[in-house]
Design a protein around this motif. Structure first.
Motif, mmCIF file in Angstrom:
data_model
loop_
_atom_site.group_PDB
_atom_site.id
_atom_site.type_symbol
_atom_site.label_atom_id
_atom_site.label_comp_id
_atom_site.label_asym_id
_atom_site.label_seq_id
_atom_site.Cartn_x
_atom_site.Cartn_y
_atom_site.Cartn_z
ATOM 1 N N ARG A 1 12.921 8.016 67.427
ATOM 2 C CA ARG A 1 13.779 7.140 66.634
ATOM 3 C C ARG A 1 14.956 7.940 66.077
ATOM 4 N NH1 ARG A 1 11.703 3.889 61.231
ATOM 5 N NH2 ARG A 1 13.766 3.155 60.527
ATOM 6 N N VAL A 2 16.147 7.342 66.085
ATOM 7 C CA VAL A 2 17.339 8.013 65.548
ATOM 8 C C VAL A 2 18.053 7.056 64.595
ATOM 9 C CG1 VAL A 2 19.540 9.119 66.070
ATOM 10 C CG2 VAL A 2 17.600 9.406 67.627
ATOM 11 N N ASN A 3 18.072 7.403 63.324
ATOM 12 C CA ASN A 3 18.806 6.608 62.336
ATOM 13 C C ASN A 3 20.281 6.962 62.289
ATOM 14 O OD1 ASN A 3 16.455 5.308 61.603
ATOM 15 N ND2 ASN A 3 16.104 6.557 59.773
ATOM 16 N N ASN A 4 20.575 8.246 62.459
ATOM 17 C CA ASN A 4 21.958 8.715 62.406
ATOM 18 C C ASN A 4 22.132 9.800 63.460
ATOM 19 O OD1 ASN A 4 24.520 9.593 61.809
ATOM 20 N ND2 ASN A 4 24.114 10.091 59.666
ATOM 21 N N PRO A 5 22.852 9.504 64.538
ATOM 22 C CA PRO A 5 22.974 10.485 65.626
ATOM 23 C C PRO A 5 23.957 11.602 65.348
ATOM 24 C CG PRO A 5 24.220 8.508 66.148
ATOM 25 C CD PRO A 5 23.504 8.227 64.859
ATOM 26 N N PRO B 1 26.856 19.051 63.479
ATOM 27 C CA PRO B 1 26.319 17.689 63.417
ATOM 28 C C PRO B 1 24.843 17.663 63.823
ATOM 29 C CG PRO B 1 28.469 17.695 64.468
ATOM 30 C CD PRO B 1 28.067 19.132 64.307
ATOM 31 N N PHE B 2 24.035 16.924 63.063
ATOM 32 C CA PHE B 2 22.600 16.882 63.324
ATOM 33 C C PHE B 2 22.115 15.441 63.395
ATOM 34 C CE2 PHE B 2 23.287 17.279 58.764
ATOM 35 C CZ PHE B 2 22.412 16.373 58.193
ATOM 36 N N ARG B 3 20.912 15.265 63.925
ATOM 37 C CA ARG B 3 20.340 13.930 64.085
ATOM 38 C C ARG B 3 19.286 13.676 63.009
ATOM 39 N NH1 ARG B 3 20.222 15.675 69.362
ATOM 40 N NH2 ARG B 3 17.953 15.795 69.445
ATOM 41 N N SER B 4 19.394 12.517 62.375
ATOM 42 C CA SER B 4 18.374 12.066 61.433
ATOM 43 C C SER B 4 17.487 11.057 62.153
ATOM 44 C CB SER B 4 19.016 11.399 60.221
ATOM 45 O OG SER B 4 19.857 12.294 59.534
ATOM 46 N N HIS B 5 16.192 11.364 62.215
ATOM 47 C CA HIS B 5 15.310 10.544 63.039
ATOM 48 C C HIS B 5 14.594 9.456 62.254
ATOM 49 C CE1 HIS B 5 15.749 12.971 66.653
ATOM 50 N NE2 HIS B 5 15.703 14.044 65.870
ATOM 51 N N SER B 6 14.098 9.766 61.103
ATOM 52 C CA SER B 6 13.299 8.783 60.383
ATOM 53 C C SER B 6 13.258 9.159 58.908
ATOM 54 C CB SER B 6 11.877 8.713 60.946
ATOM 55 O OG SER B 6 11.269 9.993 60.943
ATOM 56 N N LEU B 7 12.992 8.163 58.094
ATOM 57 C CA LEU B 7 12.900 8.382 56.657
ATOM 58 C C LEU B 7 11.836 7.457 56.098
ATOM 59 C CD1 LEU B 7 14.188 9.698 54.053
ATOM 60 C CD2 LEU B 7 15.495 7.576 53.849
ATOM 61 N N GLN B 8 10.942 8.022 55.314
ATOM 62 C CA GLN B 8 9.937 7.243 54.602
ATOM 63 C C GLN B 8 9.967 7.639 53.140
ATOM 64 O OE1 GLN B 8 5.960 6.915 56.304
ATOM 65 N NE2 GLN B 8 5.071 7.195 54.272
ATOM 66 N N MET B 9 10.169 6.648 52.268
ATOM 67 C CA MET B 9 10.263 6.918 50.833
ATOM 68 C C MET B 9 9.239 6.064 50.102
ATOM 69 S SD MET B 9 14.443 7.035 50.381
ATOM 70 C CE MET B 9 14.437 8.048 48.899
ATOM 71 N N THR B 10 8.410 6.703 49.297
ATOM 72 C CA THR B 10 7.488 6.007 48.414
ATOM 73 C C THR B 10 7.702 6.554 47.008
ATOM 74 O OG1 THR B 10 5.648 7.582 48.559
ATOM 75 C CG2 THR B 10 5.827 5.931 50.320
ATOM 76 N N ALA B 11 6.954 6.043 46.065
ATOM 77 C CA ALA B 11 7.079 6.543 44.699
ATOM 78 C C ALA B 11 6.652 7.997 44.591
ATOM 79 C CB ALA B 11 6.251 5.684 43.755
ATOM 80 N N ILE C 1 9.710 11.594 53.110
ATOM 81 C CA ILE C 1 9.485 12.345 54.341
ATOM 82 C C ILE C 1 10.593 11.996 55.328
ATOM 83 C CG2 ILE C 1 7.876 12.825 56.228
ATOM 84 C CD1 ILE C 1 5.665 11.686 54.337
ATOM 85 N N ALA C 2 11.218 13.018 55.890
ATOM 86 C CA ALA C 2 12.302 12.794 56.847
ATOM 87 C C ALA C 2 12.203 13.813 57.970
ATOM 88 C CB ALA C 2 13.653 12.897 56.154
ATOM 89 N N ALA C 3 12.699 13.428 59.143
ATOM 90 C CA ALA C 3 12.680 14.307 60.321
ATOM 91 C C ALA C 3 14.096 14.457 60.862
ATOM 92 C CB ALA C 3 11.760 13.736 61.392
ATOM 93 N N PHE C 4 14.428 15.692 61.268
ATOM 94 C CA PHE C 4 15.777 15.995 61.738
ATOM 95 C C PHE C 4 15.716 16.900 62.968
ATOM 96 C CE2 PHE C 4 16.025 15.533 57.115
ATOM 97 C CZ PHE C 4 17.007 14.558 56.996
ATOM 98 N N THR C 5 16.784 16.816 63.770
ATOM 99 C CA THR C 5 17.036 17.803 64.813
ATOM 100 C C THR C 5 18.411 18.390 64.567
ATOM 101 O OG1 THR C 5 15.692 16.643 66.450
ATOM 102 C CG2 THR C 5 17.280 18.249 67.268
ATOM 103 N N GLY C 6 18.480 19.698 64.376
ATOM 104 C CA GLY C 6 19.750 20.344 64.088
ATOM 105 C C GLY C 6 20.597 20.515 65.324
#
Length: 450
Positions: free
Chosen positions: A22-26, A368-378, A382-387
């Motif tokens: 998954r890629v939120n921001n390429p 420029p890097f890729r943002s793959h996913s983001l999970q936010m709770t209270a 958690i986020a995943a990236f590829t540089g």
């Protein structure tokens, strides 16, 4: 991506399974690792190396235009300018120290965006820095000299700053029927002058503090057909909020752009923090939650392809009064990044370690890097990236007062390297599996090459 439970060792436990498909921001920009304003000029020699080492890649620094004249020509009048009294029109007689930050930024590999605001008192309609220029020819001369003299150091120009705030622009006793119209005119004339002298520099603005609706003066500026597209190349605004990334209203802003007939424009979030009370006692600014808050915000901002850059507020000192160049006499500010420690030595605040973890340790500041996913709770983010270098990283921020165990059973974590960041900003190497994150701390999980 995760499941959570409370383990028999008394703290929460989560299982992390990142999805790199998954890629939120390429194309997230290293300019997201930015900072606003500038260190006091007498501190710059110490502070800039620290900022660079912490991975700050972008700076939206200022020139309060009045500061070019305040000390050299304290009693000047517009007549003095016209008659060149005391060589007042000679740029060699102006005080250029407030712009030394441009040289420091360039020397340390930091992209420099120049924010132009305020007016010389002798040129102002109300005799204050918040006024409108009485003589646009004089204003053009000054702006032209500023940008021409520093052409090799300026990457972009952010025209105006929170213009609907009376401390920035006051239209009392002028011909303008609204502050929006005055801001639009000041933007138009300043941008035109900049383009005349710098044909290639990026120009935008107006550093608004309003989000939603017309976004302050942005709607007026967008619809002004006298402003060509090459003199409005980005928009900028600010967000002081417990969760800035959740309140950007970028869809509303881009709808406003479309309604004006303009092409899509990149956006800079040129000031962000939890709040802007100079005496704020918020734990997210001056307490144990500051590192986690800063990291959580950076992870969230990296999800938005529309953001070309962002700037943490601020690069200013927190333990002494601000430099006169900030036009805020006697002010001390808790939205800071360093202490001067009894006028002896600069030390960065813990928030800087959040930038270092992402920009330097995880190498996201390299391009420029890729943002793959983001999970936010209270309790966690958690986020995943590829540089740009191909390194894959999972960031886990613990936003709770309890320790957090990260279980790494997923095969993707084979060959894991981990780094831990605590609430004081200290970084240590972690274990290769089942990582424990301290309260309000974080972990960077660097994965082996696929």
């Amino acid at each position: 991506m995760t499941d959570e439970r409370r383990g028999n060792r008394g703290f929460r436990s989560i299982h992390v399974s990142p999805d790199f498909r998954r890629v939120n921001n390429p194309h997230a920009s290293p300019s997201l690792f930015g900072i606003s304003n500038e260190p006091s000029k007498d501190h710059a020699e110490q502070v800039y190396p620290l900022l660079a080492e912490s991975g700050f890649r972008f700076q939206r620094g200022t020139i309060h235009v009045n500061r070019l004249f305040d000390e050299r020509f304290p009693d000047a009048t517009l007549t003095d300018w016209v008659q060149n009294t005391g060589g007042m029109r000679d740029p060699g007689s102006w005080d250029w120290r407030p712009l030394e930050w441009l040289t420091n930024a360039k020397r340390h590999g930091i992209v420099a965006q120049l924010n132009i605001l305020h007016v010389p008192r002798w040129l102002s309609h109300n005799g204050e820095v918040t006024g409108v220029p009485l003589d646009w020819g004089a204003w053009d001369d000054i702006i032209g000299v500023i940008v021409s003299r520093h052409a090799d150091l300026i990457d972009s120009v952010d025209v105006l700053n929170e213009p609907l705030t009376p401390a920035m622009l006051d239209i009392s006793n002028t011909k303008y029927q609204s502050t929006e119209r005055a801001a639009g005119e000041l933007y138009r004339r300043t941008a035109r002058c900049i383009r005349t002298h710098l044909p290639d520099v990026l120009i935008g603005g107006p550093g608004e503090d309003r989000r939603g609706g017309e976004f302050g003066s942005i709607g007026t500026i967008l619809r002004d057909q006298r402003i060509p597209d090459d003199e409005l190349q980005f928009l900028s605004y600010h967000a002081y909020h417990p969760d800035p990334g959740s309140d950007l209203r970028l869809d509303d802003l881009h709808a406003l752009i479309r309604s004006s007939g303009r092409p899509p424009l990149p956006v800079y979030l040129n000031e962000w923090n939890h709040d802007y009370d100079p005496d704020s006692a918020a734990a997210e600014i001056v307490g144990r939650r500051a590192v986690a808050y800063t990291l959580r915000t950076l992870l969230s901002l990296a999800q938005h392809p529309q953001l070309a850059g962002a700037a943490f507020m601020s690069a200013l000192p927190g333990d002494i009064e601000l430099d006169p160049d900030q036009n805020a006499p006697g002010l001390r500010l808790n939205q800071a990044i360093y202490d001067w420690n009894d006028h002896e030595q600069a030390t960065l605040w813990p928030q800087a370690a959040a930038f270092r973890l992402l920009s330097v340790h995880c190498r996201l500041g390299e391009g420029p890097f890729r943002s793959h996913s983001l999970q936010m709770t209270a309790n966690e983010t958690i986020a995943a990236f590829t540089g740009a270098c191909g390194v894959r990283t999972v960031i886990v921020v613990n936003t709770s007062p309890d320790a957090l165990l990260i279980e790494t059973r997923d095969p993707v974590f084979n060959g894991l390297r981990s780094s831990l960041l605590d609430a004081d900003g200290a970084t240590t190497e972690g274990p290769p599996s089942d990582v424990i994150v301290s309260p309000f701390g974080a972990a960077a999980l660097t994965l082996a090459a696929p």
